[in-house]
Scaffold this motif. Structure first.
Motif, PDB file in Angstrom:
ATOM      1  N   MET A   1     -25.157 -73.620 -56.237  1.00  0.00           N
ATOM      2  CA  MET A   1     -26.392 -73.545 -55.499  1.00  0.00           C
ATOM      3  C   MET A   1     -26.795 -72.085 -55.282  1.00  0.00           C
ATOM      4  O   MET A   1     -27.959 -71.746 -55.436  1.00  0.00           O
ATOM      5  CB  MET A   1     -26.219 -74.258 -54.165  1.00  0.00           C
ATOM      6  CG  MET A   1     -27.380 -74.087 -53.270  1.00  0.00           C
ATOM      7  SD  MET A   1     -27.927 -75.668 -52.729  1.00  0.00           S
ATOM      8  CE  MET A   1     -28.984 -75.184 -51.441  1.00  0.00           C
ATOM      9  N   ILE A   2     -25.834 -71.261 -54.931  1.00  0.00           N
ATOM     10  CA  ILE A   2     -26.139 -69.845 -54.722  1.00  0.00           C
ATOM     11  C   ILE A   2     -26.590 -69.222 -56.042  1.00  0.00           C
ATOM     12  O   ILE A   2     -27.480 -68.374 -56.062  1.00  0.00           O
ATOM     13  CB  ILE A   2     -24.925 -69.112 -54.133  1.00  0.00           C
ATOM     14  CG1 ILE A   2     -24.656 -69.618 -52.721  1.00  0.00           C
ATOM     15  CG2 ILE A   2     -25.135 -67.608 -54.128  1.00  0.00           C
ATOM     16  CD1 ILE A   2     -23.389 -69.091 -52.114  1.00  0.00           C
ATOM     17  N   GLY A   3     -25.992 -69.665 -57.155  1.00  0.00           N
ATOM     18  CA  GLY A   3     -26.372 -69.137 -58.462  1.00  0.00           C
ATOM     19  C   GLY A   3     -27.824 -69.436 -58.797  1.00  0.00           C
ATOM     20  O   GLY A   3     -28.514 -68.597 -59.387  1.00  0.00           O
ATOM     21  N   LYS A   4     -28.305 -70.607 -58.423  1.00  0.00           N
ATOM     22  CA  LYS A   4     -29.700 -70.956 -58.677  1.00  0.00           C
ATOM     23  C   LYS A   4     -30.638 -70.104 -57.835  1.00  0.00           C
ATOM     24  O   LYS A   4     -31.695 -69.680 -58.308  1.00  0.00           O
ATOM     25  CB  LYS A   4     -29.942 -72.435 -58.396  1.00  0.00           C
ATOM     26  CG  LYS A   4     -29.294 -73.336 -59.412  1.00  0.00           C
ATOM     27  CD  LYS A   4     -29.611 -74.782 -59.147  1.00  0.00           C
ATOM     28  CE  LYS A   4     -28.930 -75.659 -60.178  1.00  0.00           C
ATOM     29  NZ  LYS A   4     -29.290 -77.048 -60.034  1.00  0.00           N
ATOM     30  N   ILE A   5     -30.239 -69.828 -56.617  1.00  0.00           N
ATOM     31  CA  ILE A   5     -31.064 -68.989 -55.735  1.00  0.00           C
ATOM     32  C   ILE A   5     -31.124 -67.572 -56.274  1.00  0.00           C
ATOM     33  O   ILE A   5     -32.201 -66.972 -56.357  1.00  0.00           O
ATOM     34  CB  ILE A   5     -30.523 -69.020 -54.295  1.00  0.00           C
ATOM     35  CG1 ILE A   5     -30.697 -70.416 -53.705  1.00  0.00           C
ATOM     36  CG2 ILE A   5     -31.227 -67.979 -53.431  1.00  0.00           C
ATOM     37  CD1 ILE A   5     -29.995 -70.626 -52.391  1.00  0.00           C
ATOM     38  N   ILE A   6     -29.972 -67.034 -56.662  1.00  0.00           N
ATOM     39  CA  ILE A   6     -29.947 -65.675 -57.219  1.00  0.00           C
ATOM     40  C   ILE A   6     -30.731 -65.621 -58.514  1.00  0.00           C
ATOM     41  O   ILE A   6     -31.470 -64.670 -58.770  1.00  0.00           O
ATOM     42  CB  ILE A   6     -28.499 -65.188 -57.399  1.00  0.00           C
ATOM     43  CG1 ILE A   6     -27.861 -64.960 -56.035  1.00  0.00           C
ATOM     44  CG2 ILE A   6     -28.456 -63.897 -58.219  1.00  0.00           C
ATOM     45  CD1 ILE A   6     -26.412 -64.568 -56.077  1.00  0.00           C
ATOM     46  N   GLY A  33     -30.257 -67.109 -64.578  1.00  0.00           N
ATOM     47  CA  GLY A  33     -29.357 -67.797 -63.649  1.00  0.00           C
ATOM     48  C   GLY A  33     -28.228 -68.506 -64.376  1.00  0.00           C
ATOM     49  O   GLY A  33     -27.074 -68.462 -63.947  1.00  0.00           O
ATOM     50  N   ARG A  37     -24.273 -67.507 -64.042  1.00  0.00           N
ATOM     51  CA  ARG A  37     -23.262 -68.494 -63.649  1.00  0.00           C
ATOM     52  C   ARG A  37     -22.127 -68.541 -64.654  1.00  0.00           C
ATOM     53  O   ARG A  37     -20.972 -68.723 -64.297  1.00  0.00           O
ATOM     54  CB  ARG A  37     -23.891 -69.870 -63.497  1.00  0.00           C
ATOM     55  CG  ARG A  37     -24.595 -70.056 -62.179  1.00  0.00           C
ATOM     56  CD  ARG A  37     -24.970 -71.496 -61.939  1.00  0.00           C
ATOM     57  NE  ARG A  37     -25.908 -72.022 -62.920  1.00  0.00           N
ATOM     58  CZ  ARG A  37     -27.216 -71.879 -62.858  1.00  0.00           C
ATOM     59  NH1 ARG A  37     -27.751 -71.214 -61.867  1.00  0.00           N
ATOM     60  NH2 ARG A  37     -27.996 -72.395 -63.788  1.00  0.00           N
ATOM     61  N   MET A  44     -22.558 -63.196 -60.471  1.00  0.00           N
ATOM     62  CA  MET A  44     -23.224 -63.373 -59.179  1.00  0.00           C
ATOM     63  C   MET A  44     -23.337 -62.031 -58.452  1.00  0.00           C
ATOM     64  O   MET A  44     -24.353 -61.740 -57.826  1.00  0.00           O
ATOM     65  CB  MET A  44     -22.455 -64.359 -58.303  1.00  0.00           C
ATOM     66  CG  MET A  44     -22.475 -65.767 -58.804  1.00  0.00           C
ATOM     67  SD  MET A  44     -24.139 -66.425 -58.827  1.00  0.00           S
ATOM     68  CE  MET A  44     -24.211 -67.018 -60.477  1.00  0.00           C
ATOM     69  N   GLY A  48     -26.921 -60.439 -57.642  1.00  0.00           N
ATOM     70  CA  GLY A  48     -27.202 -60.173 -56.237  1.00  0.00           C
ATOM     71  C   GLY A  48     -27.443 -58.693 -55.980  1.00  0.00           C
ATOM     72  O   GLY A  48     -28.313 -58.315 -55.193  1.00  0.00           O
TER      73      GLY A  48
END
Length: 69
Positions: A1-6, A33, A37, A44, A48
């Motif tokens: 989920m964090i990977g999709k946001i980044i 993304g 990942r 990441m 980021g």
């Protein structure tokens, strides 16, 4: 989920550089993304870091006071 946001944030930053919005940023975000990942935690951190640096530069530019004449 964090990977999709980044990935979405990286795509947005890359699309802002062009000055045009739309599908291009979303497509780049999805591709980048996925690549980030696959790189694991290092990807990441790199993604980021890229987004954080762009946000820092934008905030720093907005806070600069124009020189007095």
């Amino acid at each position: 989920m964090i990977g999709k946001i980044i990935g979405a944030l990286v795509g947005r930053e890359m699309d802002r550089r062009d000055g045009s919005g739309g599908v291009k940023g979303a497509a780049l975000g999805a591709l980048i993304g996925g690549g980030l990942r696959r790189m694991g935690p290092l990807g990441m951190v790199l993604g980021g870091g890229y987004v954080a640096k762009k946000a820092y530069d934008r905030r720093r530019a907005a806070r600069q006071v124009p020189p007095a004449i």
